[in-house]
Design a protein around this motif. Structure first.
Motif, PDB file in Angstrom:
ATOM      1  N   ASN A  46      -8.644   3.766   3.265  1.00 21.36           N
ATOM      2  CA  ASN A  46      -8.064   4.340   4.471  1.00 21.36           C
ATOM      3  C   ASN A  46      -6.778   5.108   4.181  1.00 21.36           C
ATOM      4  N   GLN A  77     -10.837   3.992   8.490  1.00 22.36           N
ATOM      5  CA  GLN A  77     -10.516   2.657   9.005  1.00 22.36           C
ATOM      6  C   GLN A  77     -11.796   1.872   9.270  1.00 22.36           C
ATOM      7  N   SER A 118       0.841  -1.194   0.000  1.00 21.50           N
ATOM      8  CA  SER A 118       0.000   0.000   0.000  1.00 21.50           C
ATOM      9  C   SER A 118       0.876   1.244   0.000  1.00 21.50           C
ATOM     10  N   TYR A 143     -13.516  -1.962  10.673  1.00 19.81           N
ATOM     11  CA  TYR A 143     -13.232  -2.997  11.658  1.00 19.81           C
ATOM     12  C   TYR A 143     -14.096  -4.220  11.382  1.00 19.81           C
ATOM     13  N   LYS A 182      -4.758   4.937   1.755  1.00 24.16           N
ATOM     14  CA  LYS A 182      -3.698   4.168   1.107  1.00 24.16           C
ATOM     15  C   LYS A 182      -4.221   3.681  -0.240  1.00 24.16           C
ATOM     16  N   SER A 191     -11.619  -6.032  15.206  1.00 17.67           N
ATOM     17  CA  SER A 191     -10.227  -5.957  14.743  1.00 17.67           C
ATOM     18  C   SER A 191     -10.139  -5.048  13.519  1.00 17.67           C
ATOM     19  N   PRO A 192      -9.090  -4.219  13.445  1.00 15.00           N
ATOM     20  CA  PRO A 192      -8.959  -3.310  12.303  1.00 15.00           C
ATOM     21  C   PRO A 192      -8.700  -4.072  11.011  1.00 15.00           C
ATOM     22  N   LYS A 214      -6.898  -4.198   7.811  1.00 14.70           N
ATOM     23  CA  LYS A 214      -5.672  -3.540   7.359  1.00 14.70           C
ATOM     24  C   LYS A 214      -5.660  -3.246   5.863  1.00 14.70           C
ATOM     25  N   TYR A 215      -6.136  -4.185   5.067  1.00 15.81           N
ATOM     26  CA  TYR A 215      -6.027  -4.041   3.611  1.00 15.81           C
ATOM     27  C   TYR A 215      -7.326  -4.442   2.944  1.00 15.81           C
TER      28      TYR A 215
END
Length: 306
Positions: free
Chosen positions: A248, A217, A75, A219, A250, A223-224, A226-227
């Motif tokens: 987010n 972001q 990213s 969830y 990216k 849990s976040p 990420k991609y």
């Protein structure tokens, strides 16, 4: 000639609803055309689409196998890509497509293939659905052909060419003509329908799409996430798919290939990342402590996708 004429007339007449969707769809999807555009505009554009020569033969185009390969990039910070686009006088899309074109060129040269002067087309799905309308089932997208300047070595020159070609597409009725053609194809005689599909299959090498994801972001079960990643579907004899996705703040690029044409798409990704890093380095606003793009993570160890 008769088939092409019938195709032109049918796409213009039967595709009126689609053609009257936004011709500036790349900038304002789904907006109503309120400028004086006549059927001649659409017939002229369709004529150009029909008469385009097939793409040149490359390692990205050929007989397909039953196996696919996928890979994805690290990213990149979206604010830095926006800053690079601002510095160069274009858009985020221009930066990403220029980096992708450079990555495709470097991969070919690694295979010992000369690329000077090479251009080949990607067709890009364009959303024609009005954003304010409620979601309904059914397709509402057109297609535009973008000629990728793969053979241009100089990065700034390549960027300028991409920017110029994207600007021309934004100002053309090609997306609206395409949706008219696609809408009409199911009602056409088989001979003309086959001609319509040859426009989209024989005259392009890749499918390229840019999907803006959530800007914040997300969830999952606390849990976040990420991609986000995904791969654009391909049809006909197209063996190369390129997806640009943002999430987010990216942005990343995912590539899917036919295993018989490109067995290791992560090698294209590695070259693309070098090109993107070079574009970001052009920008004066990039922080001095920016770390280079991290090592790619490719699905090169999973079983082939049937």
């Amino acid at each position: 000639v008769k088939t092409t004429t019938q195709l032109t007339e049918t796409a213009v007449n039967l595709g009126t609803a689609g053609a009257r969707a936004s011709i500036s769809a790349l900038q304002d999807p789904g907006s109503v055309v309120d400028t004086a555009k006549t059927a001649v505009d659409y017939a002229t554009r369709l004529g150009k689409m029909t008469l385009r020569p097939p793409d040149p033969p490359t390692i990205y185009k050929g007989d397909l196998s039953a196996q696919k390969r996928v890979a994805w990039s690290a990213s990149a910070p979206l604010p830095e890509v926006k800053a690079a686009a601002h510095t160069l006088g274009g858009t985020v899309n221009d930066v990403m497509i220029s980096a992708i074109s450079g990555g495709l060129r470097l991969y070919m040269e690694d295979q010992g293939i000369q690329t000077a002067g090479l251009n080949f087309r990607a067709f890009i799905p364009v959303n024609l659905r009005a954003s304010e309308k409620e979601i309904k089932l059914g397709n509402a997208f057109g297609l535009v052909f973008l000629s990728l300047p793969v053979g241009i070595v100089d990065r700034q020159e390549r960027f300028q060419v991409v920017n110029m070609r994207m600007t021309e597409l934004k100002e053309s009725p090609e997306a609206a003509v395409a949706i008219g053609l696609l809408s009409a194809s199911g009602m056409l005689p088989k001979e003309i329908e086959n001609t319509a599909f040859r426009i989209f299959h024989a005259k392009a090498t890749a499918v390229l799409t840019n999907v803006p994801g959530p800007g914040e972001q997300l969830y999952f079960a606390g849990s976040p996430l990420k991609y986000m990643m995904g791969w654009v579907p391909q049809s006909g004899n197209l063996g190369l798919g390129i997806s640009i996705l943002s999430y987010n703040d990216k942005i990343m690029t995912c590539i899917n290939t036919d295993a018989g044409l490109v067995a290791h798409p992560q090698e294209i990704i590695a070259q693309y990342e070098k090109e993107l890093a070079a574009y970001l380095a052009i920008t004066e606003t990039v922080s001095e402590n920016r770390r280079p793009l991290s090592k790619i993570h490719a699905l090169n160890q999973i079983p082939p996708i049937p």
